[in-house]
Scaffold this active site. Structure first.
Site, PDB file in Angstrom:
ATOM      1  N   GLU A  50       0.883  -1.098   0.186  1.00 32.12           N
ATOM      2  CA  GLU A  50      -0.268  -0.195  -0.098  1.00 32.12           C
ATOM      3  C   GLU A  50       0.671   1.227   0.067  1.00 32.12           C
ATOM      4  O   GLU A  50       0.426   2.077  -0.764  1.00 32.12           O
ATOM      5  CB  GLU A  50      -0.646  -0.322   1.314  1.00 32.12           C
ATOM      6  CG  GLU A  50      -2.186   0.518   1.014  1.00 32.12           C
ATOM      7  CD  GLU A  50      -2.056   2.274   0.982  1.00 32.12           C
ATOM      8  OE1 GLU A  50      -2.933   2.984   0.467  1.00 32.12           O
ATOM      9  OE2 GLU A  50      -1.322   2.754   1.917  1.00 32.12           O
ATOM     10  N   ASP A  51       1.884   1.216   0.814  1.00 33.04           N
ATOM     11  CA  ASP A  51       2.777   2.736   1.062  1.00 33.04           C
ATOM     12  C   ASP A  51       4.005   2.034   1.315  1.00 33.04           C
ATOM     13  O   ASP A  51       4.458   0.975   1.477  1.00 33.04           O
ATOM     14  CB  ASP A  51       2.124   3.391   2.216  1.00 33.04           C
ATOM     15  CG  ASP A  51       2.727   4.724   2.070  1.00 33.04           C
ATOM     16  OD1 ASP A  51       3.386   5.171   1.065  1.00 33.04           O
ATOM     17  OD2 ASP A  51       2.697   5.481   3.123  1.00 33.04           O
ATOM     18  N   HIS A 104      -1.235   0.094   6.720  1.00 33.96           N
ATOM     19  CA  HIS A 104      -1.512   0.996   5.822  1.00 33.96           C
ATOM     20  C   HIS A 104      -0.443   2.169   5.584  1.00 33.96           C
ATOM     21  O   HIS A 104       0.733   1.847   4.969  1.00 33.96           O
ATOM     22  CB  HIS A 104      -2.832   1.945   6.462  1.00 33.96           C
ATOM     23  CG  HIS A 104      -3.558   2.537   5.427  1.00 33.96           C
ATOM     24  ND1 HIS A 104      -5.001   2.787   5.803  1.00 33.96           N
ATOM     25  CD2 HIS A 104      -3.464   2.814   3.972  1.00 33.96           C
ATOM     26  CE1 HIS A 104      -5.593   3.327   4.663  1.00 33.96           C
ATOM     27  NE2 HIS A 104      -4.574   3.335   3.696  1.00 33.96           N
ATOM     28  N   ILE A 106       2.892   4.751   5.669  1.00 32.80           N
ATOM     29  CA  ILE A 106       4.198   4.453   6.468  1.00 32.80           C
ATOM     30  C   ILE A 106       4.912   5.853   6.414  1.00 32.80           C
ATOM     31  O   ILE A 106       5.053   6.523   5.267  1.00 32.80           O
ATOM     32  CB  ILE A 106       5.050   3.258   6.025  1.00 32.80           C
ATOM     33  CG1 ILE A 106       6.383   3.269   6.919  1.00 32.80           C
ATOM     34  CG2 ILE A 106       5.495   3.431   4.482  1.00 32.80           C
ATOM     35  CD1 ILE A 106       6.892   1.704   6.473  1.00 32.80           C
ATOM     36  N   HIS A 124      -4.863  -0.568  11.536  1.00 29.56           N
ATOM     37  CA  HIS A 124      -6.303  -0.289  11.743  1.00 29.56           C
ATOM     38  C   HIS A 124      -6.766  -1.472  12.781  1.00 29.56           C
ATOM     39  O   HIS A 124      -7.508  -2.659  12.240  1.00 29.56           O
ATOM     40  CB  HIS A 124      -7.165  -0.174  10.756  1.00 29.56           C
ATOM     41  CG  HIS A 124      -6.813   0.711   9.744  1.00 29.56           C
ATOM     42  ND1 HIS A 124      -7.255   2.110   9.844  1.00 29.56           N
ATOM     43  CD2 HIS A 124      -6.088   0.639   8.607  1.00 29.56           C
ATOM     44  CE1 HIS A 124      -7.007   2.819   9.014  1.00 29.56           C
ATOM     45  NE2 HIS A 124      -6.144   2.108   8.026  1.00 29.56           N
ATOM     46  N   ASN A 158      -5.415   7.566   7.053  1.00 32.01           N
ATOM     47  CA  ASN A 158      -4.885   7.133   5.998  1.00 32.01           C
ATOM     48  C   ASN A 158      -3.311   7.018   5.733  1.00 32.01           C
ATOM     49  O   ASN A 158      -2.738   5.948   5.424  1.00 32.01           O
ATOM     50  CB  ASN A 158      -5.552   7.683   4.670  1.00 32.01           C
ATOM     51  CG  ASN A 158      -5.653   6.905   3.336  1.00 32.01           C
ATOM     52  OD1 ASN A 158      -4.459   6.478   3.009  1.00 32.01           O
ATOM     53  ND2 ASN A 158      -6.549   6.545   2.777  1.00 32.01           N
ATOM     54  N   ASP A 159      -2.861   8.209   5.696  1.00 37.83           N
ATOM     55  CA  ASP A 159      -1.152   8.229   5.656  1.00 37.83           C
ATOM     56  C   ASP A 159      -0.798   8.997   6.637  1.00 37.83           C
ATOM     57  O   ASP A 159      -1.467  10.051   7.139  1.00 37.83           O
ATOM     58  CB  ASP A 159      -1.163   8.679   4.190  1.00 37.83           C
ATOM     59  CG  ASP A 159       0.431   8.585   4.003  1.00 37.83           C
ATOM     60  OD1 ASP A 159       1.106   7.626   4.738  1.00 37.83           O
ATOM     61  OD2 ASP A 159       0.909   9.087   2.958  1.00 37.83           O
ATOM     62  N   ASN A 214      -5.942  11.381   1.128  1.00 33.22           N
ATOM     63  CA  ASN A 214      -5.353  10.183   1.281  1.00 33.22           C
ATOM     64  C   ASN A 214      -3.745  10.281   1.601  1.00 33.22           C
ATOM     65  O   ASN A 214      -3.530  10.385   2.628  1.00 33.22           O
ATOM     66  CB  ASN A 214      -5.333   9.524  -0.287  1.00 33.22           C
ATOM     67  CG  ASN A 214      -5.425   8.026  -0.199  1.00 33.22           C
ATOM     68  OD1 ASN A 214      -4.173   7.320   0.214  1.00 33.22           O
ATOM     69  ND2 ASN A 214      -6.104   7.151  -0.880  1.00 33.22           N
ATOM     70  N   ASP A 259      -3.689   8.681  -4.811  1.00 31.55           N
ATOM     71  CA  ASP A 259      -3.292   7.871  -3.423  1.00 31.55           C
ATOM     72  C   ASP A 259      -2.013   8.639  -2.778  1.00 31.55           C
ATOM     73  O   ASP A 259      -2.210   9.770  -2.361  1.00 31.55           O
ATOM     74  CB  ASP A 259      -3.245   6.513  -3.750  1.00 31.55           C
ATOM     75  CG  ASP A 259      -3.778   5.565  -2.776  1.00 31.55           C
ATOM     76  OD1 ASP A 259      -3.217   5.734  -1.695  1.00 31.55           O
ATOM     77  OD2 ASP A 259      -4.440   4.550  -2.886  1.00 31.55           O
ATOM     78  N   ASN A 260      -0.969   7.583  -2.720  1.00 30.31           N
ATOM     79  CA  ASN A 260       0.261   7.946  -1.935  1.00 30.31           C
ATOM     80  C   ASN A 260       1.182   9.000  -2.563  1.00 30.31           C
ATOM     81  O   ASN A 260       1.279   8.905  -3.807  1.00 30.31           O
ATOM     82  CB  ASN A 260       0.817   6.975  -1.282  1.00 30.31           C
ATOM     83  CG  ASN A 260       0.218   6.284  -0.266  1.00 30.31           C
ATOM     84  OD1 ASN A 260       0.016   6.889   0.831  1.00 30.31           O
ATOM     85  ND2 ASN A 260      -0.427   5.032  -0.411  1.00 30.31           N
TER      86      ASN A 260
END
Ligand SMILES: *[C@@H]1O[C@H](CO)[C@@H](O)[C@H](O)[C@H]1NC(C)=O
Length: 353
Positions: A50-51, A104, A106, A124, A158-159, A214, A259-260
């Site tokens: 994800e990240d 999620h 980082i 989460h 989220n981030d 996000n 997103d990221n």
């Protein structure tokens, strides 16, 4: 007479809503012409990436397992790509319940005096979101659990991005937690997202009325904060004030469920993973990643004095090579592209302008 007028008004509202929904979900973008910055290969197929965060020496930390009750941090070394990706062992976690649940965002803080590397991983667990903090042992290539950080305001985070030890900005994607109310939040286009600032003791809101914020990151000199509004399909640039509050100074619409955001430490360019169709990305999410595909996109954004001056699409795929891309980064001629619940991709960066 009045009946007819009211009917026409309602019809106009409904038509306007449907057009907005059609444009928001982006299902019409179903013809996707594949392109890549160079040859790509899959580093792994499952559980996502994800990240990520890349140290200046080329070591990349990757969060994997957004859909899993227990996720991981993986390590990839840009200097030794043939070695592939390894799971980082974690020491000292006996007493932490629901440890590493649904990993999620980082971020990393490198302590300037000591060089010690601290990893902050958003998770989460049931109830309140929590950040697990680790110390990275570079010689043994393992993580030592250090502590957990949480706050009553952490609801649907989220981030995050560290700006000092234990101080960070963090995005709140949805306002509601109840799934039905989340549907309402999505389909009424409610802009209830926020950016919080955690000062080492507690969190406070520093930006609100954002449309599903996000990814978040800062410029190399930390004077600007970049936020990717997934629902708003734009990048919002904030100026950081002395008291860590934020003021909007630029918004850049990009027609992608962004997103990221990764920031090149030298050029200040932004590398953004995105979802060409927000609707397909949301659907993918609801189906826990396995059976569906969602298209992927990587944007490179050039900057001047931190402000975005140009947006270049360097990668696009209908989801067969990589599904629902969430993050991308560039390091010495290679690009790493991650996804919410499936592949991690490594591409040669031949064509990025
Ligand atoms: C994506 O494109 C490939 C190659 O063009 C094609 O074989 C595949 O069916 C497409 N998949 C989707 C989900 O559109």
């Amino acid at each position: 007479m009045y009946g007819k007028i009211i009917f026409l008004i309602l019809l106009a509202v409904l038509i306007q809503y449907l057009i907005r929904l059609w444009s928001f979900l982006g299902y019409y973008k179903d013809v996707i012409y594949h392109h890549a910055p160079g040859p790509c290969r899959t580093l792994y197929e499952e559980d996502g990436s994800e990240d990520l965060y890349v140290l200046k020496n080329g070591l990349a930390f990757i969060t994997s397992g957004y859909y899993l009750a227990k996720g991981k941090v993986k390590l990839f070394d840009f200097n030794d790509p043939r070695h592939g990706v390894e799971d980082l062992p974690i020491l000292g976690i006996d007493a932490v319940p629901n440890f590493m649940a649904h990993t999620h965002g980082i971020s990393v803080w490198e302590q300037p005096e000591t060089g010690v590397v601290y990893l902050y991983v958003l998770t989460h667990p049931p109830g309140q979101d929590r950040i697990e903090v680790f110390q990275f042992d570079q010689t043994k290539r393992e993580l030592k659990y250090f502590k957990s950080i949480t706050d009553p305001l952490f609801r649907s985070m989220n981030d995050l991005v560290l700006i000092d030890i234990d101080k960070f900005y963090i995005t709140q994607f949805f306002w509601f937690k109840n799934p039905y109310l989340v549907y309402m939040e999505i389909y009424l286009f409610l802009k209830y997202g926020e950016v919080l600032f955690f000062d080492g003791m507690k969190a406070r809101s520093v930006a609100s009325s954002l449309h599903q914020p996000n990814g978040i990151n800062v410029s190399p000199d930390k004077s600007l904060v970049y936020v990717a509004e997934f629902g708003g399909q734009q990048i919002t640039v904030f100026k950081r004030n002395k008291d860590d509050s934020l003021d909007v100074i630029q918004t850049v619409p990009v027609d992608s469920g962004v997103d990221n955001i990764e920031v090149d430490p030298i050029s200040g360019d932004l590398w953004v993973g995105g979802h060409p169709s927000v609707g397909k990305a949301l659907e993918y999410d609801a189906n826990a990643g396995k059976n569906r595909t969602a298209p992927s996109q990587v944007l490179r954004m050039k900057t001047s004095k931190g402000l975005i001056t140009d947006v270049i699409e360097v990668y696009r795929n209908n989801g067969t090579e990589i599904s629902a891309s969430t993050v991308a980064t560039h390091f010495k001629g290679r690009i790493l592209i991650g996804s919410v619940g499936s592949q991690l991709l490594l591409c040669d960066a031949k064509y990025i302008d």
